[in-house]
Design a protein around this motif. Structure first.
Motif, PDB file in Angstrom:
ATOM      1  N   ALA A  26       0.782  -1.269  -0.152  1.00  0.00           N
ATOM      2  CA  ALA A  26      -0.117   0.001   0.078  1.00  0.00           C
ATOM      3  C   ALA A  26       0.876   1.264  -0.021  1.00  0.00           C
ATOM      4  O   ALA A  26       0.429   2.250  -0.383  1.00  0.00           O
ATOM      5  CB  ALA A  26      -0.959  -0.018   1.115  1.00  0.00           C
ATOM      6  N   GLU A  27       1.923   1.331   0.639  1.00  0.00           N
ATOM      7  CA  GLU A  27       2.828   2.486   0.828  1.00  0.00           C
ATOM      8  C   GLU A  27       3.261   2.895  -0.619  1.00  0.00           C
ATOM      9  O   GLU A  27       3.359   4.156  -0.840  1.00  0.00           O
ATOM     10  CB  GLU A  27       4.062   2.051   1.596  1.00  0.00           C
ATOM     11  CG  GLU A  27       3.908   1.927   2.963  1.00  0.00           C
ATOM     12  CD  GLU A  27       3.387   3.090   3.729  1.00  0.00           C
ATOM     13  OE1 GLU A  27       3.767   4.190   3.441  1.00  0.00           O
ATOM     14  OE2 GLU A  27       2.441   3.170   4.269  1.00  0.00           O
TER      15      GLU A  27
ATOM     16  N   ALA B  19       1.511   3.358  -3.097  1.00  0.00           N
ATOM     17  CA  ALA B  19       0.553   4.117  -3.437  1.00  0.00           C
ATOM     18  C   ALA B  19       0.544   5.685  -2.638  1.00  0.00           C
ATOM     19  O   ALA B  19      -0.508   6.502  -3.160  1.00  0.00           O
ATOM     20  CB  ALA B  19      -0.839   3.497  -3.400  1.00  0.00           C
ATOM     21  N   TYR B  20       1.367   5.835  -2.171  1.00  0.00           N
ATOM     22  CA  TYR B  20       1.402   7.087  -1.198  1.00  0.00           C
ATOM     23  C   TYR B  20       2.518   7.942  -1.912  1.00  0.00           C
ATOM     24  O   TYR B  20       3.747   7.744  -2.085  1.00  0.00           O
ATOM     25  CB  TYR B  20       1.582   7.177   0.364  1.00  0.00           C
ATOM     26  CG  TYR B  20       0.240   6.412   0.853  1.00  0.00           C
ATOM     27  CD1 TYR B  20      -0.530   7.312   1.465  1.00  0.00           C
ATOM     28  CD2 TYR B  20       0.023   5.172   1.042  1.00  0.00           C
ATOM     29  CE1 TYR B  20      -1.527   6.927   2.180  1.00  0.00           C
ATOM     30  CE2 TYR B  20      -1.064   4.789   1.655  1.00  0.00           C
ATOM     31  CZ  TYR B  20      -1.953   5.818   2.207  1.00  0.00           C
ATOM     32  OH  TYR B  20      -2.912   5.009   2.941  1.00  0.00           O
ATOM     33  N   HIS B  21       2.222   9.470  -1.942  1.00  0.00           N
ATOM     34  CA  HIS B  21       3.062  10.357  -2.441  1.00  0.00           C
ATOM     35  C   HIS B  21       3.159  11.653  -1.589  1.00  0.00           C
ATOM     36  O   HIS B  21       2.160  11.823  -1.049  1.00  0.00           O
ATOM     37  CB  HIS B  21       2.795  10.708  -4.072  1.00  0.00           C
ATOM     38  CG  HIS B  21       2.756   9.476  -4.973  1.00  0.00           C
ATOM     39  ND1 HIS B  21       3.865   9.089  -5.608  1.00  0.00           N
ATOM     40  CD2 HIS B  21       1.621   8.550  -5.190  1.00  0.00           C
ATOM     41  CE1 HIS B  21       3.167   7.908  -6.496  1.00  0.00           C
ATOM     42  NE2 HIS B  21       2.085   7.809  -6.017  1.00  0.00           N
TER      43      HIS B  21
ATOM     44  N   SER C 236      -6.788  17.078  -7.664  1.00  0.00           N
ATOM     45  CA  SER C 236      -7.533  16.193  -6.488  1.00  0.00           C
ATOM     46  C   SER C 236      -8.690  17.163  -6.038  1.00  0.00           C
ATOM     47  O   SER C 236      -8.527  18.325  -5.963  1.00  0.00           O
ATOM     48  CB  SER C 236      -6.492  16.108  -5.450  1.00  0.00           C
ATOM     49  OG  SER C 236      -7.127  15.591  -4.241  1.00  0.00           O
TER      50      SER C 236
ATOM     51  N   GLN D 208      -2.722   9.914  -1.972  1.00  0.00           N
ATOM     52  CA  GLN D 208      -2.788   8.516  -2.378  1.00  0.00           C
ATOM     53  C   GLN D 208      -3.629   8.682  -3.693  1.00  0.00           C
ATOM     54  O   GLN D 208      -4.580   9.274  -4.085  1.00  0.00           O
ATOM     55  CB  GLN D 208      -3.597   7.697  -1.419  1.00  0.00           C
ATOM     56  CG  GLN D 208      -3.726   6.258  -1.505  1.00  0.00           C
ATOM     57  CD  GLN D 208      -4.427   5.354  -0.699  1.00  0.00           C
ATOM     58  OE1 GLN D 208      -5.223   6.146   0.049  1.00  0.00           O
ATOM     59  NE2 GLN D 208      -4.133   4.361  -0.417  1.00  0.00           N
ATOM     60  N   TYR D 209      -3.005   7.375  -4.527  1.00  0.00           N
ATOM     61  CA  TYR D 209      -3.561   7.326  -5.989  1.00  0.00           C
ATOM     62  C   TYR D 209      -4.361   6.039  -5.843  1.00  0.00           C
ATOM     63  O   TYR D 209      -3.800   5.096  -5.481  1.00  0.00           O
ATOM     64  CB  TYR D 209      -2.096   7.151  -7.045  1.00  0.00           C
ATOM     65  CG  TYR D 209      -2.864   6.802  -8.270  1.00  0.00           C
ATOM     66  CD1 TYR D 209      -3.526   7.426  -8.878  1.00  0.00           C
ATOM     67  CD2 TYR D 209      -2.412   5.566  -9.129  1.00  0.00           C
ATOM     68  CE1 TYR D 209      -3.910   7.690 -10.328  1.00  0.00           C
ATOM     69  CE2 TYR D 209      -2.730   5.206 -10.301  1.00  0.00           C
ATOM     70  CZ  TYR D 209      -3.542   6.258 -10.858  1.00  0.00           C
ATOM     71  OH  TYR D 209      -3.829   6.194 -12.071  1.00  0.00           O
ATOM     72  N   GLN D 210      -5.566   6.063  -6.233  1.00  0.00           N
ATOM     73  CA  GLN D 210      -6.452   5.270  -6.625  1.00  0.00           C
ATOM     74  C   GLN D 210      -6.877   5.073  -7.834  1.00  0.00           C
ATOM     75  O   GLN D 210      -7.886   5.696  -8.391  1.00  0.00           O
ATOM     76  CB  GLN D 210      -7.725   5.329  -5.717  1.00  0.00           C
ATOM     77  CG  GLN D 210      -7.285   5.551  -4.015  1.00  0.00           C
ATOM     78  CD  GLN D 210      -8.648   5.977  -3.287  1.00  0.00           C
ATOM     79  OE1 GLN D 210      -9.425   6.423  -3.680  1.00  0.00           O
ATOM     80  NE2 GLN D 210      -8.323   5.559  -1.961  1.00  0.00           N
TER      81      GLN D 210
ATOM     82  N   TRP E  77      -6.865  10.994  -7.349  1.00  0.00           N
ATOM     83  CA  TRP E  77      -5.725  11.549  -6.393  1.00  0.00           C
ATOM     84  C   TRP E  77      -6.487  12.207  -5.383  1.00  0.00           C
ATOM     85  O   TRP E  77      -7.178  13.155  -5.422  1.00  0.00           O
ATOM     86  CB  TRP E  77      -4.838  12.395  -7.123  1.00  0.00           C
ATOM     87  CG  TRP E  77      -4.106  11.972  -8.090  1.00  0.00           C
ATOM     88  CD1 TRP E  77      -4.234  11.726  -9.581  1.00  0.00           C
ATOM     89  CD2 TRP E  77      -2.690  11.265  -7.912  1.00  0.00           C
ATOM     90  NE1 TRP E  77      -3.073  11.116 -10.096  1.00  0.00           N
ATOM     91  CE2 TRP E  77      -2.303  10.873  -9.270  1.00  0.00           C
ATOM     92  CE3 TRP E  77      -1.953  11.181  -6.837  1.00  0.00           C
ATOM     93  CZ2 TRP E  77      -0.995  10.281  -9.267  1.00  0.00           C
ATOM     94  CZ3 TRP E  77      -0.752  10.510  -6.867  1.00  0.00           C
ATOM     95  CH2 TRP E  77      -0.120  10.032  -8.242  1.00  0.00           C
TER      96      TRP E  77
ATOM     97  N   VAL F 274      -4.636  12.538   1.743  1.00  0.00           N
ATOM     98  CA  VAL F 274      -4.990  11.657   2.923  1.00  0.00           C
ATOM     99  C   VAL F 274      -4.270  12.263   4.215  1.00  0.00           C
ATOM    100  O   VAL F 274      -4.931  11.898   5.470  1.00  0.00           O
ATOM    101  CB  VAL F 274      -4.402  10.217   2.755  1.00  0.00           C
ATOM    102  CG1 VAL F 274      -5.234   9.560   1.683  1.00  0.00           C
ATOM    103  CG2 VAL F 274      -2.789  10.319   2.674  1.00  0.00           C
TER     104      VAL F 274
END
Length: 407
Positions: A43-44, A46-48, A90, A108-110, A119, A122
């Protein structure tokens, strides 16, 4: 049994414990790394990290009739520049006015969401401010405590490293959470107490007393959690962990018990060191006093300390669970129903199990210290910070001071 034989037994216990805990740490670290990689969902990635370049309130959005949204919430359209240079859009709800141009955030990218919501912000990035606060804390400790402050900070770093690099990965690999937390907590104590208070018999008595009291706390925790049918599911963060773990069922009840053990250790250290130091000072001040009188005098001092420590432990848990306490102010549900719900009951068990272990630590450490310490074992700076406790004055009046010492 003589002091010398008791000291020999204590030395064997401490050395054997150190060897066992070292072997445990090496084994855990060597066997959990790859397993965690396999079990934890990626999951990490996906975080920026990004900076908000612009933030515009979306007009025409009214959330006043939505009870799930805080009053004053607005929807914000943002342009974000990621740290790799990519510019993305976003849209999200801003309840507290945090989304402003120039602020660094975590996004986070979903890919499965619609285009405007792929985007999402979070959280706000706080690393810089937290580093400043940490630096101020470290400087305050060093200014007040000097060399002992250095040792305390190193011990704190070791405690954090133990939890982040040993205990947490072991739990995520499927190891028994309570066992890992107990042995990890003992390892922290085995390192930090001698580091902060020196290698002496006063510290040795405190270490053994802490180990015995912690073992009792573990037993009380298991009995209490099982006896009150607590599942560990009441904690939202714990439930969310299940979605990030593959390969095995996470033991949420074990994680709850592990948290109780780790949370209790810090207060136990304080109590046991103070009690061992109290015994040492009473013995040094009144070397002719019978052992029973030393124990009785130290217990009186311990009760004074314990009265504050038990309250400290409860307030620490209460402060961390303040939203739960606010449930008491909500009408329609009786106080008894609130107290017996798992959300509140697990915090009650956490506080009471830790407090009972804390209470037991006082007589355990006091008796042990009285058996292995003599008048040459005093650590004069740990207990009273330069003040003379009335119990010390009373024993000196009854049995004399060091000038009357006999061999």
């Amino acid at each position: 049994m003589t002091i010398q034989s008791l000291r020999t037994a204590s030395k064997i216990f401490l050395i054997a414990g150190a060897i066992f805990l070292l072997a445990f740490l090496v084994w855990v670290k060597a066997t959990t790394g790859s397993v965690v990689q396999e079990n934890v969902v990626a999951a990490e990635s996906a975080y920026h990290h990004a900076v908000i370049e612009s933030a515009t309130v979306v007009e025409g959005k009214d959330f006043s009739d939505d009870p799930t949204v805080a009053v004053g919430t607005v929807e914000v359209q943002m342009t974000l520049r990621l740290d790799d240079g990519q510019v993305v859009s976003s849209r999200g709800l801003d309840e507290t006015g945090l989304y402003k141009a120039g602020r660094r955030v975590i996004v986070q990218y979903q890919p499965g969401a619609s285009a405007e919501f792929q985007w999402g912000v979070v959280d706000v990035e706080r690393s810089g401010r937290l580093l400043w606060l940490t630096a101020v804390f470290a400087l305050a400790v060093l200014a007040l405590m000097g060399r002992q402050g250095v040792a305390s900070l190193i011990g704190l770093a070791f405690s954090i490293a133990m939890i982040v690099w040993i205990i947490a990965p072991a739990m995520l690999s499927g190891q028994n959470p309570l066992l890992v937390a107990t042995l990890g907590a003992l390892a922290v104590m085995w390192v930090t107490l001698p580091m902060s208070h020196g290698f002496n018999w006063t510290t040795a008595a405190a270490m053994i007393g802490t180990a015995v009291a912690l073992a009792l706390t573990v037993l009380l925790t298991v009995v209490s959690v099982d006896g009150t049918f607590i599942t560990g599911l009441a904690n939202e963060d714990a439930r969310n962990l299940r979605y990030l773990i593959d390969g095995f069922q996470l033991d949420l009840r074990g994680i709850l018990m592990a948290g109780i053990v780790i949370g209790t250790l810090g207060v136990l250290d304080d109590v046991t060191v103070s009690q061992a130091s109290t015994v040492a000072q009473l013995r040094a001040a009144a070397p002719n006093a019978p052992r029973a009188k030393i124990v009785a005098g130290a217990l009186k001092v311990g009760r004074d300390h314990l009265a504050a420590s038990v309250n400290t432990l409860f307030l620490a848990y209460a402060g961390a669970s303040l939203p739960l306490l606010l449930l008491f102010a909500i009408g329609g549900v009786s106080l008894g129903e609130h107290l017996t719900s798992e959300t509140v009951a697990q915090e009650i068990v956490r506080a009471l199990a830790g407090s009972i272990g804390l209470v037991a630590a006082v007589p355990i450490t006091t008796i042990l210290a009285a058996m292995i310490l003599d008048e040459d074992s005093a650590v004069l700076h740990d207990h009273d910070h330069g003040e003379v406790h009335p119990e010390q004055e009373r024993l000196v009046e009854m049995y004399g001071d060091n000038s009357d010492k006999t061999t």
